[in-house]
Design a protein around this motif. Sequence first.
Motif, PDB file in Angstrom:
ATOM      1  N   ARG A 210       0.969  -1.095   0.053  1.00  0.00           N
ATOM      2  CA  ARG A 210      -0.050  -0.059  -0.012  1.00  0.00           C
ATOM      3  C   ARG A 210       0.948   1.340  -0.090  1.00  0.00           C
ATOM      4  O   ARG A 210       1.846   1.304   0.748  1.00  0.00           O
ATOM      5  CB  ARG A 210      -0.911   0.043   1.227  1.00  0.00           C
ATOM      6  CG  ARG A 210      -1.881   1.251   1.210  1.00  0.00           C
ATOM      7  CD  ARG A 210      -2.677   1.139   2.443  1.00  0.00           C
ATOM      8  NE  ARG A 210      -2.106   1.119   3.727  1.00  0.00           N
ATOM      9  CZ  ARG A 210      -2.966   1.092   4.944  1.00  0.00           C
ATOM     10  NH1 ARG A 210      -4.233   1.121   4.906  1.00  0.00           N
ATOM     11  NH2 ARG A 210      -2.336   1.485   5.879  1.00  0.00           N
ATOM     12  N   LYS A 211       0.780   2.027  -0.944  1.00  0.00           N
ATOM     13  CA  LYS A 211       1.660   3.213  -1.081  1.00  0.00           C
ATOM     14  C   LYS A 211       0.509   4.467  -0.608  1.00  0.00           C
ATOM     15  O   LYS A 211      -0.503   4.663  -1.322  1.00  0.00           O
ATOM     16  CB  LYS A 211       1.955   3.525  -2.551  1.00  0.00           C
ATOM     17  CG  LYS A 211       2.942   4.842  -2.716  1.00  0.00           C
ATOM     18  CD  LYS A 211       3.402   4.930  -4.023  1.00  0.00           C
ATOM     19  CE  LYS A 211       4.422   3.715  -4.442  1.00  0.00           C
ATOM     20  NZ  LYS A 211       4.774   4.015  -5.688  1.00  0.00           N
ATOM     21  N   ARG A 212       0.618   5.257   0.379  1.00  0.00           N
ATOM     22  CA  ARG A 212      -0.087   6.338   0.594  1.00  0.00           C
ATOM     23  C   ARG A 212       0.510   7.620   0.671  1.00  0.00           C
ATOM     24  O   ARG A 212       1.596   7.788   1.153  1.00  0.00           O
ATOM     25  CB  ARG A 212      -0.564   5.733   2.200  1.00  0.00           C
ATOM     26  CG  ARG A 212      -1.296   6.954   2.836  1.00  0.00           C
ATOM     27  CD  ARG A 212      -1.779   6.605   4.359  1.00  0.00           C
ATOM     28  NE  ARG A 212      -2.889   5.796   4.265  1.00  0.00           N
ATOM     29  CZ  ARG A 212      -3.270   5.042   5.460  1.00  0.00           C
ATOM     30  NH1 ARG A 212      -2.702   5.316   6.491  1.00  0.00           N
ATOM     31  NH2 ARG A 212      -4.480   4.660   5.488  1.00  0.00           N
ATOM     32  N   PHE A 213      -0.219   8.535   0.191  1.00  0.00           N
ATOM     33  CA  PHE A 213       0.337   9.895  -0.068  1.00  0.00           C
ATOM     34  C   PHE A 213      -0.704  10.722   0.914  1.00  0.00           C
ATOM     35  O   PHE A 213      -1.821  10.882   0.700  1.00  0.00           O
ATOM     36  CB  PHE A 213       0.060  10.439  -1.506  1.00  0.00           C
ATOM     37  CG  PHE A 213       0.757   9.493  -2.507  1.00  0.00           C
ATOM     38  CD1 PHE A 213       2.002   9.686  -2.903  1.00  0.00           C
ATOM     39  CD2 PHE A 213       0.022   8.609  -3.116  1.00  0.00           C
ATOM     40  CE1 PHE A 213       2.678   8.723  -3.613  1.00  0.00           C
ATOM     41  CE2 PHE A 213       0.522   7.822  -4.208  1.00  0.00           C
ATOM     42  CZ  PHE A 213       1.930   7.852  -4.406  1.00  0.00           C
ATOM     43  N   VAL A 214      -0.206  11.562   1.916  1.00  0.00           N
ATOM     44  CA  VAL A 214      -0.687  12.174   3.077  1.00  0.00           C
ATOM     45  C   VAL A 214      -0.541  13.638   3.015  1.00  0.00           C
ATOM     46  O   VAL A 214       0.412  14.114   2.809  1.00  0.00           O
ATOM     47  CB  VAL A 214      -0.513  11.637   4.302  1.00  0.00           C
ATOM     48  CG1 VAL A 214      -1.339  12.302   5.442  1.00  0.00           C
ATOM     49  CG2 VAL A 214      -0.401  10.055   4.399  1.00  0.00           C
ATOM     50  N   TYR A 215      -1.644  14.564   2.855  1.00  0.00           N
ATOM     51  CA  TYR A 215      -1.819  15.941   2.810  1.00  0.00           C
ATOM     52  C   TYR A 215      -2.337  16.527   4.035  1.00  0.00           C
ATOM     53  O   TYR A 215      -3.207  15.874   4.722  1.00  0.00           O
ATOM     54  CB  TYR A 215      -2.714  16.096   1.489  1.00  0.00           C
ATOM     55  CG  TYR A 215      -2.120  15.551   0.180  1.00  0.00           C
ATOM     56  CD1 TYR A 215      -1.383  16.253  -0.511  1.00  0.00           C
ATOM     57  CD2 TYR A 215      -2.492  14.310  -0.190  1.00  0.00           C
ATOM     58  CE1 TYR A 215      -0.758  15.828  -1.760  1.00  0.00           C
ATOM     59  CE2 TYR A 215      -1.872  13.762  -1.402  1.00  0.00           C
ATOM     60  CZ  TYR A 215      -1.354  14.489  -2.267  1.00  0.00           C
ATOM     61  OH  TYR A 215      -0.794  13.965  -3.259  1.00  0.00           O
TER      62      TYR A 215
END
Length: 243
Positions: A210-215
């Motif tokens: 799982r690749k997660r991009f958090v903002y």
Amino acid sequence: MNYNLDHKNPVPLHLQAENLLRAIIKDPQYANGKFLPNEIQLAKQFAISRSTLRQALNKLVYEGLLVRKKGVGTRIAEPAISSKSKNWLSFTQEMTARGVHIKNFELHVTWVTPEDAIADFFDIGTAKKILKLERLRGKLEGPFVYFISYFHPRVGLTGEEDFKRPLYDILEKDYHVTATLSKEEISAKAADKFLAAKLEVEPGSPILCRKRFVYDQGERPIEYNLGYYRADSFVYTVESRRE
């Protein structure tokens, strides 16, 4: 439990063995990941050949009901941990809400120069060092996920934080940074030697990536996260509503 199969029954023996194994899986004495008798013992108890027994075992291993490890044996698979994409929480918060006690098996903090993909996501140069957090986590019985997180320098993390606390709790309470948006990519891969050793599986075993991009609230990138999960211990579910 009666281990006898009906050799006069028109139902193939491997299917009878499969059904009997399904009943054994539900037996309380085999709960919590206990091992089955070895193949020689089971084949003798079922009065069938090992090849017929293995045909039944393979079906249940494929379905994720049994876990087989070469040189160790076959055990009942423990109920998989589930994660939902709706109502996103930190990993610790989500597992706590599900009543799962999480243990940190490894925790490493380093400062690294980012790879191109990470630098592009953060919109920084590759010469700028960023904080890298690696955590091997799981239940008391053993690890089932290996996380690697990279953080934008803007966040202000020093590396001296107590990362046993929930990560987004640290960001919000200590640095006034609120993780608001998460975009994710899910894929599957075969475990290389490094990940296999971390997750205690055989090299080549399937793992969930799982690749997660958090903002943050302003949709500025704050975290680039990679998670590698044991396929036999974790289920990721997605809930969608048509409007």
